[in-house]
Design a protein around this motif. Structure first.
Motif, short mmCIF file in Angstrom:
data_model
loop_
_atom_site.label_atom_id
_atom_site.label_comp_id
_atom_site.label_asym_id
_atom_site.label_seq_id
_atom_site.Cartn_x
_atom_site.Cartn_y
_atom_site.Cartn_z
N LEU A 139 0.83 -1.20 0.00
CA LEU A 139 0.00 0.00 0.00
C LEU A 139 0.87 1.26 0.00
O LEU A 139 0.54 2.26 -0.64
N THR A 140 1.98 1.20 0.71
CA THR A 140 2.91 2.34 0.69
C THR A 140 3.42 2.59 -0.73
O THR A 140 3.45 3.73 -1.20
N VAL A 191 5.22 10.78 0.79
CA VAL A 191 4.80 9.48 1.32
C VAL A 191 6.02 8.87 1.99
O VAL A 191 7.03 8.59 1.33
N LEU A 192 5.94 8.70 3.29
CA LEU A 192 7.12 8.27 4.05
C LEU A 192 7.39 6.79 3.83
O LEU A 192 6.46 5.99 3.63
N PRO A 193 8.66 6.41 3.86
CA PRO A 193 8.99 4.98 3.76
C PRO A 193 8.32 4.22 4.91
O PRO A 193 8.14 4.76 6.00
N ALA A 194 7.94 2.97 4.68
CA ALA A 194 7.33 2.15 5.72
C ALA A 194 8.22 2.16 6.95
O ALA A 194 9.44 2.01 6.85
N LEU A 233 2.63 11.63 4.70
CA LEU A 233 1.65 10.54 4.79
C LEU A 233 2.32 9.22 5.12
O LEU A 233 3.43 8.94 4.67
N SER A 234 1.60 8.39 5.88
CA SER A 234 1.99 6.99 6.02
C SER A 234 0.74 6.13 6.01
O SER A 234 -0.34 6.61 6.37
#
Lengths: 346, 346, 346, 346
Positions: free
Chosen positions: B259-260, B275-278, B295-296
């Motif tokens: 989803l990331t 969008v931040l790394p998991a 976002l995460s």
């Protein structure tokens, strides 16, 4: 006078316990232990107690401790209360554990979430989950009380009336909790470093926090069926307080006033649970420094969901205050002995 | 140089806009108005601008204002931008409204939630909802932009990838948002009085906040079907920042990493959405003072829900920064002109 | 492009320097070192820089560092910049040290207050105390700049006009300074633990703080005679900012307006020193995030004393901002290159 | 039970007084008045008192008030306690005024600093300045007590041992005080607006604050000669607490340990003044929520000055706590009745 000992007196929950017990008319502070500060006086570590508590911190010595105390409080990370539990049982004393060792009934669940072997599983069955509003009778006769976690206290008190009466769809429960930083303890970390924490708001332990199985255990018990929830804790730039915002689908058509009345009935006579009149909402400042849990319920007719708000002081009703309340129940004292005060505001 | 005017320059969003526009290489601050402080210099009201912005605040005079500006920003409570909209349209200028007057497409919904008559309904159809990441093309050619609300910005950017691709059950969406106090503006009230607000966390507008229909409008548009949500705003003891924690049932089996990746694809090339790394989570401090939205996404396999976290600075991406971004889009400038800086940390 | 290196890039002063240098039009970030985080990317340690600075942190290697940089910034505790000074001198590069190694002219004084041997005493004579408003010409031609301490910057700029013109009795000077917690750095300690620090105000280093001799050195230089002061630093529950309140007996009869005018003349043309109009007082919020030093002077006719107030952002004019200002002076650039912005308010 | 009334029960000092009196074993809350909230219950205005204080707020009616109370507390801005003083005197009741009307002995000084006519000058001579540690005997027999201001309490207790024993040059005294925001009351203003106040530190009332003559009156009394001081108050981003840092030239050669011992002797037996052991410094957190005044003294041999640090909770020892202490003295009760608790930490 009941002789009490506090193991781990220099963590935040431990120090709050010392402050409360020092003002409690029926107990005598017999032993305070601290791994880090043994040999110092308590007030050298906590300056607010200068002139109020004059007691040297000791190394932890299990046999000596149990021999000198009627009731022992353990305010340590999980894993450390198990040997105390064994000794207390053997010697006929009592234990109130502020850690997690005696909260979960299923030892496998404990081991899976806490990654620690449980070495006192034989004691777990008789240990009582120390939420007096729900388990008063069991606490009274117990030897070991597992004092609830701070988040679970706020969540379970907020949802109990709904689950007990099957008013909520148990598959729809979301618990979104916000805690002050004292909940992370006095241990140093970047997460609790002032410059990183103030003016900052963030989630942590998303979908993995260890209070999840504790909440689910108690909600399942209340519902009479397995309940799974989403629980998300957040770190808030303040010292004390938890506000939990909880959501779920109602199974009955009730409006806000009706549901508020129902909550007031449910908690009637409870000294520390304050169901607020409709239109008032809980805030952490209104409970800071007190043992209160403030609740409100709001029904959203657009979505059919209820929004429950629950506020506590994490160090009081979420830890030390509740531990003293449990002590009072165990000893048959009025439940607000040593806890009979309003919080500090502002 | 483009001549710009700021109506309501001495509110927090207005002042932030003045600060940004003063540093923007392609614009000239032509008119600043303030009802409360007309006649004073901007730096007498906002001391950080002493020596940086030397401009006298004026009374609001619609005709004069429009004649002296190419683009007008209105940073006022709802209801005040409508006459400006009419005049701008008549005289061929452009308007970016930071209030609520041009966000909602359905005038009845506006009137029902805002309890105000809409006197510019004829303009609503052509006004564009100014979220550049989703509506860039429409903004480019528009005359009137309704700059999104702070909470809606955080929520919509967080949920857009899911709704656009039907990855979430639209009946299960919960948006639990936490805002710094600057979002309540510079107007005085007990709710924003320091001693009441610091060391305090509380919900407000439970099930009734006016950003709800704005969020639902945009989510419904993205989903291609009506979406109803529970939205709960909270007041957090900090100045800047919103963190929204959002929940919903996934309709597909995806894990966090998948989803990331999907989110990173969706926002590829976007300058302000990170969008931040998991494993990394958004925090308000990481975006404070910048135009970023962090976002995460986390999938909870136990419940089948996704937890989306979205952080913005409410005065930047949630108000003034986004307004400047919209200006850049309208003028065909690089989108980060005047916004090309990291936030302040710590 | 000038190639620059930051040694100690992951302390707060270092990270602020990285942020400023990343936005500086004439420099290129060549080397960033970090003892703790070598091998990680800068944004993994400071999330506000995600997408803004993409650079791997390196171990400190003196020879390699000097070969890859034209100008080196050291943002380390005292004692670590001395070897860099030697190497820079030998290889014809330049050094701006944000630590204390090149501030004090008297090596004995250094060794007595810092309890450390000074291993670069041969370089001390040619090193310049980097307060551009007072030493601009010397900085321009220097090889090594000792960037002033945060407290000294606020104190010296506040008192310089009085001492230079013998308007104050040098035996009566009191400097009472209040700092935000970021001044204590990113290292962990109980003193900077959120729950201990917030809602708390306290003095520290009473009569013993190491910035005392630095302040006295510069005030003595300005006065042309030895000056001894009382300096008391305090820890304030905020992240950024220093306010110094300074007291002394006036030697001439001047009123507040006259003295204010005198200060405005003294600092005429200075880009970063803002002498506020009489009636306005400095506040840390008005300078937070900017390189400004705000000053006010008040004469108390009842006591014959002047009260000087001086506010800076300790990480900007008190550390990284001033370091960039020094770089600009050294390179002959406009002094506000990369620093041309107002602070963030609120 | 002594019947007490609180006039101005919904300001911060008034509300703190209500909280303390509600927990006081010898008094009964008879009348609470509030101009703003008359008709509401106390807990509707202060939610921490929900379930703890159930009392309707009344309009102020002087005759009725005095007839229903034995002791009246006025917690109002200056000017409002004078008529109460007259009535109390006439009817044989007692008054503790938390405002400024009965603190200053010289009515001209009052009128000059407060810009208000004093209409009860005939009562001033017999009114007692209510600092029990210094005036205990006079308070015991008094009818009207002028409860000291918050800043004066911290300053006078800090300097009394020096002045009483002529250990300080009275022409060299500087008092630099820092207060939490609750000291500014519950009234709304930009100065106390959260977003303006948090992360901000600033001076106010420089050389003009009204507590100056009060401090000077008491210090002069102690010294037996006129004392003039510089007093500078500052606003600190926290709710509760004052720390005063005080400077003066010593007239005798004493070191820190000797002076500390002298202070301990001076305050021997005082329940609420804690002279800290050398090496410990006062902090506002260590006294928050308690009636303590914490003191330390440090001698700087370099300058011959003493630095006195004094910390109190401005709402407790600086207002409501001290008022209750005065009540206890008046009634001949143990001085810590209703005040016998440590503060809240953290």
């Amino acid at each position: 006078m009941i002789k009490v000992g506090v193991v781990g007196a220099t963590g935040y929950a431990g120090a709050e316990l010392v402050r409360l017990l020092a003002g409690h008319p029926k107990v005598e502070l017999s032993v305070l232990t601290s791994q880090t500060y043994a040999g110092k006086n308590m007030w050298e570590v906590f300056p607010h107690l200068y002139g109020m508590v004059d007691k040297t911190l000791e190394e932890f010595n299990l046999s000596d401790l149990v021999s000198r105390c009627d009731v022992i409080f353990t305010a340590l990370p999980h894993g450390h209360a198990m040997p105390v539990g064994h000794e207390v049982m053997r010697r006929g004393r009592r234990l109130i554990d502020l850690g997690a060792d005696f909260r979960l009934k299923d030892v496998d669940v404990y081991q899976s979430w806490y990654k620690t072997e449980h070495t006192a599983s034989v004691l777990v069955a008789s240990a009582v989950y120390g939420l007096p509003e729900l388990n008063r009778a069991e606490i009274r006769g117990s030897v070991i009380v597992g004092n609830p976690g701070c988040y679970p206290t706020s969540a379970i008190l907020g949802l109990a009336p709904l689950l007990t009466n099957k008013l909520i769809d148990t598959e729809t429960i979301i618990i979104d909790s916000k805690s002050g930083v004292s909940g992370a303890g006095r241990g140093l970390s970047l997460k609790t470093h002032f410059s990183e924490t103030t003016e900052n708001f963030q989630a942590y332990g998303v979908a993995t926090h260890r209070h999840t199985p504790e909440i689910e255990q108690e909600l399942s018990e209340l519902a009479g069926m397995p309940v799974t929830v989403n629980f998300t804790p957040h770190l808030t730039p303040m010292v004390r307080g938890i506000l939990s915002t909880m959501y779920g689908k109602l199974t009955a058509e009730l409006n806000t006033e009706e549901l508020t009345d129902f909550y007031r009935q449910f908690y009637k006579g409870e000294r520390f649970v304050r169901v607020l009149p409709a239109g008032m909402y809980p805030s952490t400042k209104a409970v800071a420094g007190s043992n209160h849990c403030d609740l409100s319920v709001t029904v959203d007719p657009r979505t059919g969901r209820v929004i429950v708000l629950s506020a506590i002081d994490n160090l009081m009703k979420g830890a030390a205050g509740q531990a003293v309340q449990n002590l009072n129940v165990m000893l048959g004292l009025p439940e607000d002995t040593g806890l009979d005060f309003a919080g500090m505001y502002p």
